[in-house]
Design a protein around this motif. Structure first.
Motif, PDB file in Angstrom:
ATOM      1  N   LYS A  23      40.269   5.803-118.429  1.00 45.94           N
ATOM      2  CA  LYS A  23      39.358   6.896-118.775  1.00 45.94           C
ATOM      3  C   LYS A  23      38.124   6.944-117.870  1.00 45.94           C
ATOM      4  O   LYS A  23      37.651   8.009-117.528  1.00 45.94           O
ATOM      5  CB  LYS A  23      38.883   6.755-120.225  1.00 45.94           C
ATOM      6  N   LYS A  24      37.605   5.765-117.506  1.00 42.44           N
ATOM      7  CA  LYS A  24      36.381   5.727-116.696  1.00 42.44           C
ATOM      8  C   LYS A  24      36.626   6.127-115.248  1.00 42.44           C
ATOM      9  O   LYS A  24      35.884   6.907-114.677  1.00 42.44           O
ATOM     10  CB  LYS A  24      35.752   4.332-116.756  1.00 42.44           C
ATOM     11  N   THR A  25      37.665   5.545-114.645  1.00 41.52           N
ATOM     12  CA  THR A  25      37.917   5.802-113.229  1.00 41.52           C
ATOM     13  C   THR A  25      38.837   6.995-112.990  1.00 41.52           C
ATOM     14  O   THR A  25      39.027   7.403-111.847  1.00 41.52           O
ATOM     15  CB  THR A  25      38.540   4.569-112.551  1.00 41.52           C
ATOM     16  N   LYS A  26      39.437   7.514-114.082  1.00 35.06           N
ATOM     17  CA  LYS A  26      40.381   8.629-113.989  1.00 35.06           C
ATOM     18  C   LYS A  26      41.531   8.308-113.029  1.00 35.06           C
ATOM     19  O   LYS A  26      41.938   9.125-112.210  1.00 35.06           O
ATOM     20  CB  LYS A  26      39.670   9.917-113.582  1.00 35.06           C
ATOM     21  N   THR A  27      42.051   7.082-113.184  1.00 40.05           N
ATOM     22  CA  THR A  27      43.129   6.584-112.337  1.00 40.05           C
ATOM     23  C   THR A  27      44.341   6.273-113.204  1.00 40.05           C
ATOM     24  O   THR A  27      44.207   5.716-114.289  1.00 40.05           O
ATOM     25  CB  THR A  27      42.687   5.305-111.604  1.00 40.05           C
ATOM     26  N   TYR A  46      41.671  16.909-121.868  1.00 36.61           N
ATOM     27  CA  TYR A  46      41.835  15.485-121.525  1.00 36.61           C
ATOM     28  C   TYR A  46      43.321  15.126-121.447  1.00 36.61           C
ATOM     29  O   TYR A  46      43.759  14.483-120.491  1.00 36.61           O
ATOM     30  CB  TYR A  46      41.125  14.601-122.557  1.00 36.61           C
ATOM     31  N   HIS A  69      47.596  13.356-113.905  1.00 28.93           N
ATOM     32  CA  HIS A  69      47.435  12.120-113.128  1.00 28.93           C
ATOM     33  C   HIS A  69      48.660  11.217-113.246  1.00 28.93           C
ATOM     34  O   HIS A  69      49.094  10.626-112.258  1.00 28.93           O
ATOM     35  CB  HIS A  69      46.178  11.367-113.573  1.00 28.93           C
ATOM     36  N   TYR A  85      46.381   5.287-118.154  1.00 29.58           N
ATOM     37  CA  TYR A  85      45.349   6.114-117.540  1.00 29.58           C
ATOM     38  C   TYR A  85      43.985   5.538-117.892  1.00 29.58           C
ATOM     39  O   TYR A  85      43.644   5.412-119.066  1.00 29.58           O
ATOM     40  CB  TYR A  85      45.468   7.557-118.047  1.00 29.58           C
ATOM     41  N   ALA A 126      44.748  16.363-118.279  1.00 26.19           N
ATOM     42  CA  ALA A 126      44.347  15.526-117.142  1.00 26.19           C
ATOM     43  C   ALA A 126      45.186  14.253-117.094  1.00 26.19           C
ATOM     44  O   ALA A 126      45.624  13.828-116.016  1.00 26.19           O
ATOM     45  CB  ALA A 126      42.862  15.187-117.233  1.00 26.19           C
ATOM     46  N   VAL A 127      45.424  13.645-118.260  1.00 24.89           N
ATOM     47  CA  VAL A 127      46.260  12.432-118.318  1.00 24.89           C
ATOM     48  C   VAL A 127      47.654  12.754-117.806  1.00 24.89           C
ATOM     49  O   VAL A 127      48.198  12.034-116.953  1.00 24.89           O
ATOM     50  CB  VAL A 127      46.313  11.867-119.760  1.00 24.89           C
TER      51      VAL A 127
END
Length: 108
Positions: A88-92, A29, A36, A86, A32-33
């Motif tokens: 978490k739900k939309t990964k944006t 995780y 992005h 960041y 990923a953060v």
């Protein structure tokens, strides 16, 4: 007897979902953060300042400070800081300049 078995199965299923995330899951995780946020950043050679700040699940955001160099020619490679949020739900990832928030070193 069927009701007792069904109740037991339901409770077992719910209990198995209550486990905390593993260290490997947290590492994935965090990666990923970072990926992005770095991609969303306008800074060259953007790198994290410290670790991501994990907010409560009700907020659905993780914060990460990034530092790097401004790419604009007139900035002449000046260091810059950005705050990335960041979702978490939309990964944006959403980024904003954060230079004015950090304390500046004063010469004495």
């Amino acid at each position: 007897m069927k009701a007792a078995t069904l109740t037991f199965l339901c409770l077992t299923a719910l209990a198995s979902q209550a486990h905390a995330s593993s260290p490997d899951a947290w590492a994935a995780y965090d990666k990923a953060v970072l990926t992005h946020c770095t991609k969303a950043s306008g800074l060259k050679n953007a790198r994290p300042v410290g670790n991501p700040a994990q907010f409560d699940d009700r907020v659905d955001y993780t914060a990460l400070l990034l530092q790097g160099q401004y790419p604009q020619k007139h900035m002449k490679g000046q260091q810059g800081t950005e705050l990335c949020l960041y979702n978490k739900k939309t990964k944006t990832a959403y980024v904003t300049e954060w230079d004015s928030v950090r304390p500046t070193a004063k010469s004495q």
